[in-house]
Every structure is written in structure tokens, then in C-alpha cells.
Write an enzyme that holds these catalytic residues in place. Structure first.
Site, PDB file in Angstrom:
ATOM      1  N   ASN A   1     -70.690   6.183  15.525  1.00 55.39           N
ATOM      2  CA  ASN A   1     -71.818   5.481  16.348  1.00 55.39           C
ATOM      3  C   ASN A   1     -72.077   3.806  15.540  1.00 55.39           C
ATOM      4  O   ASN A   1     -72.245   3.798  14.204  1.00 55.39           O
ATOM      5  CB  ASN A   1     -72.747   6.202  16.069  1.00 55.39           C
ATOM      6  CG  ASN A   1     -74.165   5.255  17.109  1.00 55.39           C
ATOM      7  OD1 ASN A   1     -74.126   3.555  17.138  1.00 55.39           O
ATOM      8  ND2 ASN A   1     -75.254   5.995  17.042  1.00 55.39           N
ATOM      9  N   TRP A   2     -71.386   3.568  15.905  1.00 55.17           N
ATOM     10  CA  TRP A   2     -71.002   1.253  14.847  1.00 55.17           C
ATOM     11  C   TRP A   2     -72.741   0.669  15.253  1.00 55.17           C
ATOM     12  O   TRP A   2     -73.054  -0.163  14.836  1.00 55.17           O
ATOM     13  CB  TRP A   2     -70.209   0.586  15.422  1.00 55.17           C
ATOM     14  CG  TRP A   2     -68.776   1.261  14.869  1.00 55.17           C
ATOM     15  CD1 TRP A   2     -68.184   2.438  14.590  1.00 55.17           C
ATOM     16  CD2 TRP A   2     -67.336   0.659  15.405  1.00 55.17           C
ATOM     17  NE1 TRP A   2     -66.843   2.506  14.352  1.00 55.17           N
ATOM     18  CE2 TRP A   2     -66.716   1.555  14.794  1.00 55.17           C
ATOM     19  CE3 TRP A   2     -67.597  -0.621  16.531  1.00 55.17           C
ATOM     20  CZ2 TRP A   2     -65.159   1.122  14.793  1.00 55.17           C
ATOM     21  CZ3 TRP A   2     -65.453  -1.021  16.215  1.00 55.17           C
ATOM     22  CH2 TRP A   2     -64.997  -0.307  16.321  1.00 55.17           C
TER      23      TRP A   2
ATOM     24  N   HIS B   1     -79.870   8.992  22.066  1.00 52.37           N
ATOM     25  CA  HIS B   1     -79.563   8.848  20.490  1.00 52.37           C
ATOM     26  C   HIS B   1     -81.004   8.835  19.881  1.00 52.37           C
ATOM     27  O   HIS B   1     -82.254   7.699  20.570  1.00 52.37           O
ATOM     28  CB  HIS B   1     -79.427   7.620  20.402  1.00 52.37           C
ATOM     29  CG  HIS B   1     -78.890   7.392  19.092  1.00 52.37           C
ATOM     30  ND1 HIS B   1     -79.938   6.741  17.895  1.00 52.37           N
ATOM     31  CD2 HIS B   1     -77.794   8.078  17.794  1.00 52.37           C
ATOM     32  CE1 HIS B   1     -79.735   6.937  16.468  1.00 52.37           C
ATOM     33  NE2 HIS B   1     -78.111   7.721  16.242  1.00 52.37           N
TER      34      HIS B   1
ATOM     35  N   GLU C   1     -79.716  14.774  14.661  1.00 55.29           N
ATOM     36  CA  GLU C   1     -80.173  14.119  14.036  1.00 55.29           C
ATOM     37  C   GLU C   1     -81.416  14.326  14.347  1.00 55.29           C
ATOM     38  O   GLU C   1     -82.321  13.331  14.471  1.00 55.29           O
ATOM     39  CB  GLU C   1     -79.674  12.863  14.832  1.00 55.29           C
ATOM     40  CG  GLU C   1     -77.725  12.801  15.401  1.00 55.29           C
ATOM     41  CD  GLU C   1     -77.533  11.006  15.288  1.00 55.29           C
ATOM     42  OE1 GLU C   1     -76.286  10.794  14.387  1.00 55.29           O
ATOM     43  OE2 GLU C   1     -77.988  10.717  16.333  1.00 55.29           O
TER      44      GLU C   1
ATOM     45  N   GLY D   1     -84.343   5.226  10.332  1.00 63.38           N
ATOM     46  CA  GLY D   1     -85.089   6.891   9.597  1.00 63.38           C
ATOM     47  C   GLY D   1     -86.008   6.106   8.550  1.00 63.38           C
ATOM     48  O   GLY D   1     -85.752   6.004   7.900  1.00 63.38           O
TER      49      GLY D   1
ATOM     50  N   SER E   1     -77.291   9.984   7.476  1.00 59.77           N
ATOM     51  CA  SER E   1     -76.652   9.775   6.626  1.00 59.77           C
ATOM     52  C   SER E   1     -75.911  10.343   5.378  1.00 59.77           C
ATOM     53  O   SER E   1     -75.237  10.816   4.678  1.00 59.77           O
ATOM     54  CB  SER E   1     -77.699  10.265   5.173  1.00 59.77           C
ATOM     55  OG  SER E   1     -78.883   8.790   5.809  1.00 59.77           O
TER      56      SER E   1
ATOM     57  N   GLY F   1     -72.948   7.303  11.386  1.00 59.52           N
ATOM     58  CA  GLY F   1     -73.791   5.757  11.090  1.00 59.52           C
ATOM     59  C   GLY F   1     -73.324   4.849  10.558  1.00 59.52           C
ATOM     60  O   GLY F   1     -71.610   4.609  10.303  1.00 59.52           O
TER      61      GLY F   1
HETATM   62  P1  13P Z   1     -76.656   7.078   9.813  1.00 59.54           P
HETATM   63  O1  13P Z   1     -75.407   7.512   9.487  1.00 59.54           O
HETATM   64  O2  13P Z   1     -76.574   5.767   9.366  1.00 59.54           O
HETATM   65  O3  13P Z   1     -77.523   7.608   9.100  1.00 59.54           O
HETATM   66  O4  13P Z   1     -76.776   7.034  11.276  1.00 59.54           O
HETATM   67  C1  13P Z   1     -76.888   8.318  11.713  1.00 59.54           C
HETATM   68  C2  13P Z   1     -76.583   8.186  13.236  1.00 59.54           C
HETATM   69  O5  13P Z   1     -77.861   7.575  13.765  1.00 59.54           O
HETATM   70  C3  13P Z   1     -75.329   8.592  13.893  1.00 59.54           C
HETATM   71  O6  13P Z   1     -75.977   8.171  15.242  1.00 59.54           O
END
Ligand code: 13P
Length: 244
Positions: A7-8, A92, A162, A171, A207, A228
Site C-alpha cells: 500500500n503506497w 483501511h 491491521e 498509528g 510495520s 505500507g
Molecule cells: P506500515 O507498514 O507502514 O506500518 O503500514 C501498514 C499499512 O497500513 C498497510 O496498509
């Protein structure tokens, strides 16, 4: 099948998105792995063209619930699919907590995906407060029930767990231990079985990076990862894909 989704978010410009897509076009994707990236709406179509024929698909980060009409600023599941999206993220935590999407909105968006034949990734997760107040399963139960009860599944459905407190940036960025992920995924699997007899893949996100990806993938009830920030670097995303 193992799903490795990136997810960019709103991290990249059009130019940066295209340059990342060009680097990913040659990425080797192991057999049995489905890789997919979720660029911004601005970049989605060009990224899709750039990745055509590669092992990596493209999806959208959210959709509107109605197919077309006078809805300024929105892009529907129907239009996203026609433009080459294979998947849509729905609900999301950043949509829910920053932009106020409710469980009812999430439900309507899921229905729109199902009607348009666009595979949906239903995102669920509890906040830090939910967890501190022992309301973790209460929150997830409610999100799942509102989303899935009576939903007609005409397109593939996936779930991404998530926990909000584990997501970097929006978060807490606190790591969720693999054993904890396994426990909660097992619970989600049982919960989801009340609503469908299909085997719904359950992805983990929060993360995830090249250092910890394999420890989550090794969990029995983890069918993949929703990554992410680490997915916005070709190197780390390719390493996560390779670690499956
Ligand atoms: P991170 O991997 O940056 O914590 O983001 C997770 C996320 O929200 C993916 O949709």
C-alpha cells in the site's frame, strides 16, 4: 497462495510511482505468490501499464460505493476495475480514523466491489484504546459482522488484519508479535466462518519490513502481508516478496 500487497498510501508523486513501478517490473515473484501494489489514484493506471506482463498486479486504495454519476472527487469500484485494478482496499484504518469512514460506508463499498467483480481486501483492526480496554475482539467482531453478514460474495474477498497501534506513520508503529498475530488470525478465521463457507485469505499488516516479514508468513493462519512504508522502496518490497 501467499499474498504480498504493498500500500503506497500518499507517499509518492506520479514520477516516483512510475520509477518504483519500473524497478518492480523485473522483480522475481516466486510460484504461489500473488504480488500487488496499491498506488495513488493519479498513478494507478500508468503503474498498471508499466507492470503489465510482470508478476505484480495493481489495485486501488479505496473506492466509492456507487458505480457512476454526480459524485465529485470519487472513483468507483466499477471505474477502477475498468482501468486495470485487480483489487481494492476497503476500510483501511486511515480511511476509518482520519477520514471518518463508518462500518456502514465500508459495507456499501464492499457491496460495490462485489457487484463490479473487483476483488476486495476488507481491512479491520482495533485501536490502542480498544486494546487497553480489553475491547479488541469486540471491535473486530463488530467490523466483521457489519461487513460480512449476508454479503453476497460475487468477487473474491480477502481480509487484512491491521492493528491501528502497529501501523507506522498514522498509528503507533509498535510491532505486533508473530505469536499475537497468529492468535488473532486464528480467532478471525473462526469468526469469518460464521458468514461464509469460503476459505478467506487473512493478511497481516502493521510495520512489516524485510526483517520481520518471514516471521509473520511462518504463522499458520497468515495468508499474506499488507505492507505500507516498506513497500515504497523497490529493494525492501522485493526482499519481502522473496522471503515468502
Ligand atoms: P506500515 O507498514 O507502514 O506500518 O503500514 C501498514 C499499512 O497500513 C498497510 O496498509
Amino acid at each position: 497462495m501467499t499474498y504480498i500487497f504493498g500500500n503506497w498510501k500518499m507517499y509518492l508523486t506520479l514520477e516516483e510511482s512510475l520509477s518504483l513501478a519500473q524497478s518492480l517490473a523485473d522483480m522475481s515473484v516466486p510460484d504461489g505468490v500473488q504480488a500487488c501494489v496499491f498506488p495513488s489514484m493519479i498513478a494507478m493506471h500508468s503503474v498498471q501499464e508499466s507492470l503489465a506482463g510482470s508478476g505484480c498486479g495493481v489495485g486501488v486504495q479505496h473506492v466509492a460505493w456507487t458505480p457512476r454519476g454526480a459524485y465529485t472527487g470519487e472513483i468507483s469500484a466499477f471505474i477502477a476495475k475498468e482501468a486495470g485494478s485487480a483489487y481494492a482496499l476497503v476500510g483501511h484504518s486511515e480511511r476509518r480514523h482520519i477520514f471518518g469512514e463508518t462500518n456502514d460506508d465500508v459495507r456499501k463499498k464492499l457491496e460495490a466491489c462485489m457487484e463490479s467483480g473487483l476483488a476486495a481486501v476488507l481491512c479491520i483492526g482495533e485501536t490502542h484504546e480498544d486494546k487497553a480496554q480489553d475491547k479488541r475482539t469486540y471491535r473486530l467482531k463488530k467490523q466483521l459482522m457489519k461487513a460480512l453478514h449476508g454479503l453476497s460474495q460475487d468477487a473474491p474477498l480477502l481480509i487484512a488484519y491491521e492493528p491501528v497501534w502497529a501501523i507506522s506513520g498514522s498509528g503507533g508503529g509498535e510491532a505486533c508479535l508473530p505469536a499475537d498475530v497468529q492468535d488473532i488470525h486464528g480467532w478471525i478465521r473462526t469468526e469469518v466462518a460464521q458468514y461464509t463457507d469460503k476459505d478467506i485469505p487473512i493478511l497481516y499488516g502493521g510495520s512489516v519490513n524485510q526483517g520481520n516479514a518471514a516471521s509473520y508468513i511462518a504463522c499458520d493462519d497468515v495468508s499474506g502481508l499488507l505492507v505500507g512504508s516498506a513497500s515504497t522502496h523497490a529493494d525492501s518490497f522485493a526482499k519481502i516478496v522473496a522471503s515468502t
